[in-house]
Design an enzyme around this catalytic site. Structure first.
Site, short mmCIF file in Angstrom:
data_model
loop_
_atom_site.label_atom_id
_atom_site.label_comp_id
_atom_site.label_asym_id
_atom_site.label_seq_id
_atom_site.Cartn_x
_atom_site.Cartn_y
_atom_site.Cartn_z
N LYS A 188 0.65 -1.10 0.13
CA LYS A 188 -0.04 0.04 0.12
C LYS A 188 0.89 1.27 0.00
CE LYS A 188 -1.97 1.66 4.01
NZ LYS A 188 -1.48 3.12 4.11
N ASN A 189 1.88 1.44 0.82
CA ASN A 189 2.61 2.43 1.02
C ASN A 189 3.55 2.78 -0.06
OD1 ASN A 189 1.13 3.20 3.05
ND2 ASN A 189 2.53 2.47 4.83
N CYS A 213 -5.61 7.78 9.02
CA CYS A 213 -6.08 7.06 10.12
C CYS A 213 -5.78 8.01 11.33
CB CYS A 213 -5.32 5.70 10.47
SG CYS A 213 -5.91 4.28 9.51
N ARG A 220 -0.74 14.28 12.46
CA ARG A 220 -0.48 14.35 11.29
C ARG A 220 -0.29 15.56 10.37
NH1 ARG A 220 -2.21 8.48 8.92
NH2 ARG A 220 -0.39 8.54 8.16
N ASP A 247 3.82 1.02 12.20
CA ASP A 247 2.48 0.04 11.73
C ASP A 247 2.48 -1.38 12.32
OD1 ASP A 247 1.86 2.43 10.46
OD2 ASP A 247 2.79 1.95 8.60
N ARG A 269 -8.62 -0.76 3.67
CA ARG A 269 -7.71 0.37 3.31
C ARG A 269 -6.35 -0.33 3.11
NH1 ARG A 269 -8.17 5.98 6.64
NH2 ARG A 269 -6.95 6.31 4.84
N1 EPU Z 1 4.94 14.96 10.96
C1 EPU Z 1 5.20 16.29 10.99
N2 EPU Z 1 5.02 17.24 10.03
C2 EPU Z 1 4.80 16.86 8.74
C3 EPU Z 1 4.90 15.50 8.30
C4 EPU Z 1 5.34 14.50 9.59
O1 EPU Z 1 5.11 16.95 12.24
O2 EPU Z 1 4.89 17.73 7.73
C5 EPU Z 1 5.27 13.95 11.89
C6 EPU Z 1 4.28 13.15 12.22
O3 EPU Z 1 3.23 13.66 12.57
C7 EPU Z 1 4.67 11.84 12.43
C8 EPU Z 1 6.13 11.93 12.10
O4 EPU Z 1 6.28 13.10 11.74
O5 EPU Z 1 4.71 11.93 13.95
C9 EPU Z 1 6.30 10.65 10.98
O6 EPU Z 1 5.24 10.95 9.94
P1 EPU Z 1 5.44 10.60 8.52
O7 EPU Z 1 5.44 11.85 7.96
O8 EPU Z 1 6.67 9.74 8.20
O9 EPU Z 1 4.40 9.53 8.12
P2 EPU Z 1 3.44 9.53 6.90
O10 EPU Z 1 4.12 9.95 5.80
O11 EPU Z 1 2.19 10.53 7.30
C10 EPU Z 1 3.70 7.03 6.36
C11 EPU Z 1 2.86 5.80 6.33
C12 EPU Z 1 2.17 5.53 7.43
C13 EPU Z 1 3.38 4.98 8.29
C14 EPU Z 1 4.41 6.51 8.43
C15 EPU Z 1 5.35 6.08 9.42
C16 EPU Z 1 1.91 6.12 3.96
C17 EPU Z 1 0.62 6.49 2.93
N3 EPU Z 1 1.70 6.09 5.29
O12 EPU Z 1 2.84 8.30 6.79
O13 EPU Z 1 1.48 4.41 7.22
O14 EPU Z 1 2.83 4.75 9.49
O15 EPU Z 1 4.67 6.64 7.18
O16 EPU Z 1 6.18 4.97 8.84
O17 EPU Z 1 3.09 5.92 3.48
C18 EPU Z 1 -0.20 2.83 7.57
O18 EPU Z 1 0.12 2.33 6.50
O19 EPU Z 1 -1.33 2.26 8.26
C19 EPU Z 1 0.17 4.12 7.91
C20 EPU Z 1 -0.39 4.73 8.75
#
Ligand code: EPU
Length: 417
Positions: free
Chosen positions: A22-23, A116, A121, A305, A398
């Site tokens: 997915k990711n 989620c 986020r 995750d 999802r």
């Molecule tokens: N963060 C910020 N500001 C930003 C971006 C991130 O403060 O602009 C913080 C977030 O709040 C969090 C941390 O940085 O505390 C890490 O967030 P990250 O941006 O790495 O996560 P993401 O890109 O939103 C992806 C995966 C998630 C997975 C996380 C961490 C996708 C679509 N989603 O999310 O997957 O948990 O990386 O590995 O790639 C899932 O598959 O269930 C899922 C939630």
């Protein structure tokens, strides 16, 4: 049918094929907008987040259809349009459209970014990085408008290694003027997959998988055939389900190189495993041993995750385990549901929980609150005596193509009700 009924206790046995990631696929689908050409994505997972991304890409004018082996996307006629809230839905990955649309069409308008409810986020890293590359943002009636006269390469340092922000900067910079350096970036395998796809399309990227990535902008990209890699989180979910149930399972295609930290925990819990190019063979112990601590972190550390499902395995283990969540602040909403199943949660604070294993959980009625926690509750049901109903399971689709089919193949008695 929004509930899953699990008849416990079950010991998982057999073989299951791991679906596409997915990711990995979501940013890659957004990246196809950068090509104005046809791409074919083999092994594309049939999950609701992908269906939603397909709807969005069609809304932008892409022609898309499924073929036997995957998904065909033609972005030749795509153009930027305001993405209304009902299209954006509740998907975090709409954020990738920002980098891709700015790169391909110099403007983007997105209603809101969902995902989620596992933490705040924020998207501040995405916004400030894209501003540095020459994007101007404004917010009107809940819509985020972004436009640029033409993105330019920049030196960007992320405050912490965000997966999505790293991917968004890559998407924005492959067609930008000049060179972009992204420092402090995330190293997740899904970022490597995105770069592999873009490089096949003609992008010039170096350093993915390390904490500094260099992107030299190019004039244009062409479409490509790309095989979506197997999903390490789905593989990890079934891995811990096997550990928790004392099962004996072959995870076909499981990307073991990406599962170093989860396999090390499974081993400490008493599992034995064998990895090969075909996948992972795992045998769970009669009763798992609790590990002293699991601390989540950015790749290659233990993935957030898989925290919930590893927590569930420790709920039935011999001994006590401390779980420290460092990425998302709302991952412990599963605990109150597990307590209904007689899990022994000794102490909980915002980012830390101490649990002591019990011999068996008790079947109950529980509620899924997000994707990974929901899948973990299904695993808890497998470890429980009697039947467990998990409500609100639409979240699971999802990320899991067909968790019921997969678990049934492993001998579980599960049904959607
Ligand atoms: N963060 C910020 N500001 C930003 C971006 C991130 O403060 O602009 C913080 C977030 O709040 C969090 C941390 O940085 O505390 C890490 O967030 P990250 O941006 O790495 O996560 P993401 O890109 O939103 C992806 C995966 C998630 C997975 C996380 C961490 C996708 C679509 N989603 O999310 O997957 O948990 O990386 O590995 O790639 C899932 O598959 O269930 C899922 C939630």
């Amino acid at each position: 049918m929004d509930s899953i009924l699990v008849q416990g206790k079950s010991r998982l046995c057999g073989a299951v094929k791991i679906q596409g990631s997915k990711n990995a696929v979501l940013p890659i689908l957004a990246a196809s907008l950068l090509t104005k050409d046809c791409s074919f994505f083999e092994n594309c997972p049939k999950i609701s987040d992908v269906y939603q991304m397909i709807d969005i890409l069609k809304f932008f004018g892409c022609e898309i259809h499924w073929e036997e082996k995957g998904l065909y996307v033609d972005s030749a006629k795509a153009s930027p349009r305001n993405l209304p809230e009902d299209k954006a839905g509740n998907m975090r990955s709409t954020i990738f459209l920002l980098g891709a649309l700015l790169g391909a069409h110099k403007s983007a308008c997105i209603s809101r970014v969902g995902g989620c409810v596992i933490g705040e986020r924020s998207i501040n890293y995405h916004v400030s990085a894209l501003e540095k590359m020459g994007t101007i943002f404004s917010w009107e009636e809940g819509q985020m408008l972004a436009w640029t006269e033409g993105l330019i390469g920049a030196d960007i340092t992320l405050p912490s290694p965000s997966v999505g922000a790293t991917e968004n900067v890559i998407l924005a910079s492959v067609l930008a003027r000049g060179v972009t350096h992204v420092r402090g970036c995330a190293r997740e395998p899904e970022i490597v997959s995105l770069c592999e796809y873009l490089r096949l399309c003609g992008a010039k990227i170096q350093g993915e998988g390390t904490n500094t990535i260099r992107i030299q902008g190019v004039e244009m990209l062409h479409g490509m055939h790309f095989v979506i890699p197997p999903d390490r989180i789905v593989a990890g979910t079934y891995l811990f389900a096997t550990v928790a149930t004392g099962g004996n399972v072959f995870l076909q295609n499981a990307p073991w190189r990406e599962l170093y930290a989860p396999l090390a925990i499974a081993e400490q819990m008493g599992a034995v495993y064998n990895c090969s190019e075909e996948g992972i063979y795992i045998q769970g112990p009669e009763r798992p041993k609790a590990v002293p601590a699991i601390v989540t972190g950015p790749y290659p550390e233990f993935p957030t995750d898989l925290q919930s499902v590893a927590l569930v395995a420790n709920c039935v283990a011999d001994g006590c385990c401390k779980i420290v969540e460092t990425i998302f602040e709302n991952r412990f909403r599963i605990l109150e549901e597990l307590q209904k199943m007689d899990a022994q949660i000794v102490e909980v604070s915002a980012m830390c929980a101490q649990i002591c294993g019990v011999e068996k959980l008790k079947g109950s009625v529980v509620e899924a609150k997000e994707l990974r926690g929901g899948a973990a509750l299904v695993v808890a049901g497998l470890c429980a005596k009697g039947s467990t109903t998990i409500r609100n399971t639409s979240f699971l689709y999802r990320g899991y193509e067909n968790i019921l089919r997969d678990l049934r193949e492993l001998g579980a008695r599960v049904a959607s009700v």
